[in-house]
Design a protein around this motif. Structure first.
Motif, short mmCIF file in Angstrom:
data_model
loop_
_atom_site.label_atom_id
_atom_site.label_comp_id
_atom_site.label_asym_id
_atom_site.label_seq_id
_atom_site.Cartn_x
_atom_site.Cartn_y
_atom_site.Cartn_z
N LEU A 174 0.43 -2.20 6.07
CA LEU A 174 0.24 -2.65 4.69
C LEU A 174 1.24 -1.99 3.72
CD1 LEU A 174 -3.65 -2.86 4.25
CD2 LEU A 174 -2.04 -4.62 5.00
N THR A 175 2.09 -1.08 4.21
CA THR A 175 3.12 -0.49 3.35
C THR A 175 4.35 -1.40 3.29
OG1 THR A 175 4.13 0.79 5.14
CG2 THR A 175 2.37 1.86 3.89
N GLY A 176 4.26 -2.55 3.96
CA GLY A 176 5.39 -3.48 3.99
C GLY A 176 5.06 -4.83 3.39
N GLU A 219 6.04 -2.21 12.93
CA GLU A 219 5.42 -2.78 14.13
C GLU A 219 3.95 -3.08 13.88
OE1 GLU A 219 6.07 -0.23 17.46
OE2 GLU A 219 8.24 -0.16 17.16
N GLY A 220 3.48 -4.15 14.51
CA GLY A 220 2.06 -4.51 14.39
C GLY A 220 1.89 -5.88 13.78
N ASN A 221 0.66 -6.34 13.75
CA ASN A 221 0.34 -7.66 13.21
C ASN A 221 -0.18 -7.54 11.79
OD1 ASN A 221 0.99 -9.06 15.62
ND2 ASN A 221 -0.99 -8.44 16.49
N TYR A 222 0.43 -8.30 10.90
CA TYR A 222 -0.02 -8.30 9.51
C TYR A 222 -1.31 -9.12 9.42
CZ TYR A 222 0.75 -7.60 4.52
OH TYR A 222 0.64 -7.18 3.21
N PRO A 223 -2.29 -8.69 8.61
CA PRO A 223 -3.55 -9.45 8.54
C PRO A 223 -3.32 -10.87 8.02
CG PRO A 223 -3.46 -7.71 6.86
CD PRO A 223 -2.31 -7.48 7.77
N SER A 229 0.83 -1.20 0.00
CA SER A 229 0.00 0.00 0.00
C SER A 229 0.87 1.25 0.00
CB SER A 229 -0.90 -0.01 1.24
OG SER A 229 -1.62 1.21 1.32
N SER A 230 0.39 2.29 -0.67
CA SER A 230 1.11 3.58 -0.65
C SER A 230 0.46 4.54 0.34
CB SER A 230 1.11 4.19 -2.06
OG SER A 230 -0.22 4.29 -2.53
N HIS A 231 -0.58 4.08 1.04
CA HIS A 231 -1.28 4.93 1.99
C HIS A 231 -0.80 4.67 3.42
CE1 HIS A 231 -3.95 6.25 -1.14
NE2 HIS A 231 -4.25 5.00 -1.43
N VAL A 289 7.52 -7.81 9.18
CA VAL A 289 7.05 -6.98 8.07
C VAL A 289 8.14 -5.96 7.73
CG1 VAL A 289 5.21 -5.50 7.19
CG2 VAL A 289 4.67 -7.25 8.89
N ILE A 290 8.63 -6.02 6.49
CA ILE A 290 9.70 -5.12 6.03
C ILE A 290 9.10 -4.04 5.14
CG2 ILE A 290 11.94 -5.01 4.85
CD1 ILE A 290 12.08 -8.07 5.11
N PRO A 291 9.41 -2.75 5.38
CA PRO A 291 8.87 -1.70 4.51
C PRO A 291 9.16 -1.99 3.03
CG PRO A 291 10.01 -0.74 6.39
CD PRO A 291 10.29 -2.21 6.43
N GLY A 292 8.14 -1.81 2.19
CA GLY A 292 8.31 -2.04 0.76
C GLY A 292 9.42 -1.18 0.17
#
Length: 378
Positions: A162-164, A246-250, A154-156, A202-205
């Motif tokens: 979701l940007t990762g 940081e956080g849980n990926y869906p 995601s770009s938002h 989760v790694i930033p895109g």
């Protein structure tokens, strides 16, 4: 600090670390490049807090013609300005000397610059990551995984996670998945080098895109190590660090359908050409929508923009099985997905007009999946 080095060898390493430098950082010293000269060689570091790149020019590298006369360190800024100076120097070799604490001389043949540096002691320390719990990957495979997944991040910033790209490892399988909630891309590979440990990060895109730009095609292997909130990608002479999100990926597994009511097998590049032509009209209109219609012995792509015109194209295919169906979608999503397959045969699996559809290689092993959510049209 004083050393002399071949300009082309230094510039290549300088451009590598510059990938991590941002002019928009809130920490002024990070607009510069840190140089450290010691008995082993010259280490260059660039960082923007999110990613850091450290690389070394070894005294044993004959092509670099590196001579260390005096050990020491300095930060030269801004990075772009320092790079421009080195780029424009007249001779094949040049020397850098730190004189009165931070004043730095850059000389090459008849040219001499004096620029003000910063004390390297004030440069933020890079994270310490234990490489004991690490695994290795072929560089080309890593670059392929990045290319196949980052298209769907995601770009938002409204949902930062979701940007990762979600990287998970368990039972000897590495899974990379990205989604922006409109599309999803997933690649799974067996990984024997991982041993029996597991993780979910989760790694930033953006970090992965910069890593992909950094990795030279001549490299064979890369080592990957993970700490609490950082990941390290390590080659023979370069370390690439990235912060983790940081956080849980869906849970994305539930989004991938197990069954389908219609399947089309065709050449990915043939479909890509048809969608590109249809999107010429959809981009000119108010709604960026293209329709795919599946009939018994026909596959049709349609772009219809009342303000501009209409395009119809019958697409050649190898096989169609199942029900007749029409589905509308964003052509940019499908073009990006098709580009990740290259020149191979793919299978499109449709469930219904409003349910997400998937694209997989025809030798479907579920190792690579692209999923796209259709657009509801009246």
């Amino acid at each position: 600090m004083k050393f002399s080095v071949k300009r082309t060898a230094f510039l290549k390493k300088l451009k590598d670390v510059q990938l991590a430098v941002s002019s928009r950082t809130t920490i002024p010293i990070l607009t510069g490049i840190k140089l450290v000269a010691d008995a082993e060689g010259v280490k260059l570091t660039g960082s923007n807090s999110d990613i850091s790149i450290e690389t070394i020019i070894s005294v044993h590298d004959e092509k670099a013609e590196l001579t260390i006369e005096e050990e020491g360190s300095i930060v030269l800024q801004p990075a772009r300005f320092f790079s421009d100076i080195v780029n424009k120097l007249p001779d094949e070799t040049f020397s850098i000397e730190v004189m009165d604490r931070v004043q730095t001389s850059i000389t090459s043949a008849s040219s001499s610059f004096i620029i003000n540096g910063l004390d390297a002691a004030n440069y933020p320390h890079l994270p310490e990551i234990d490489t004991e719990q690490a695994f290795t990957l072929p560089v080309q495979l890593l670059k392929t995984i990045v290319k196949q997944t980052v298209i769907a991040v995601s770009s938002h910033e409204s949902r930062p996670i979701l940007t990762g790209v979600n990287l998970s490892l368990k039972e000897g399988k590495l899974k990379a998945v990205a989604t922006d909630s409109h599309r999803l891309s997933q690649r799974v590979i067996p990984l024997e080098s991982a041993g029996d440990f597991s993780y979910n990060i989760v790694i930033p895109g953006k970090s992965l895109q910069e890593l992909s730009r950094l990795l030279d095609d001549s490299l064979e292997e890369i080592t990957v190590a993970i700490a609490e909130n950082q990941i390290l990608f390590k080659t023979e002479d370069t370390h690439f660090y990235s912060r983790l999100l940081e956080g849980n990926y869906p849970d994305t597994d539930r989004l991938i359908p197990d069954a389908s009511s219609t399947q089309i097998t065709l050449d990915a590049q043939v479909l890509l050409g048809a969608v590109e032509r249809a999107s010429l009209l959809s981009h000119e209109g108010k709604n960026n929508v293209v329709k795919l219609a599946v009939k018994k012995n026909e596959l049709e792509i349609t772009g219809n923009s009342p303000e501009v015109g209409r395009v119809n194209e019958h697409v050649s295919f190898k096989q169609i099985e199942g029900e007749e169906m029409e589905i509308s979608f964003n052509p940019d999503y499908l073009k990006a997905a098709l580009n990740t397959f290259g020149a191979v045969e793919i299978t499109i699996k449709l469930i219904s007009t409003l349910r997400p559809f998937v694209l997989v290689p025809s030798d479907d092993t579920r190792e690579f999946i692209q999923l796209i959510t259709p657009i509801r049209t009246s």
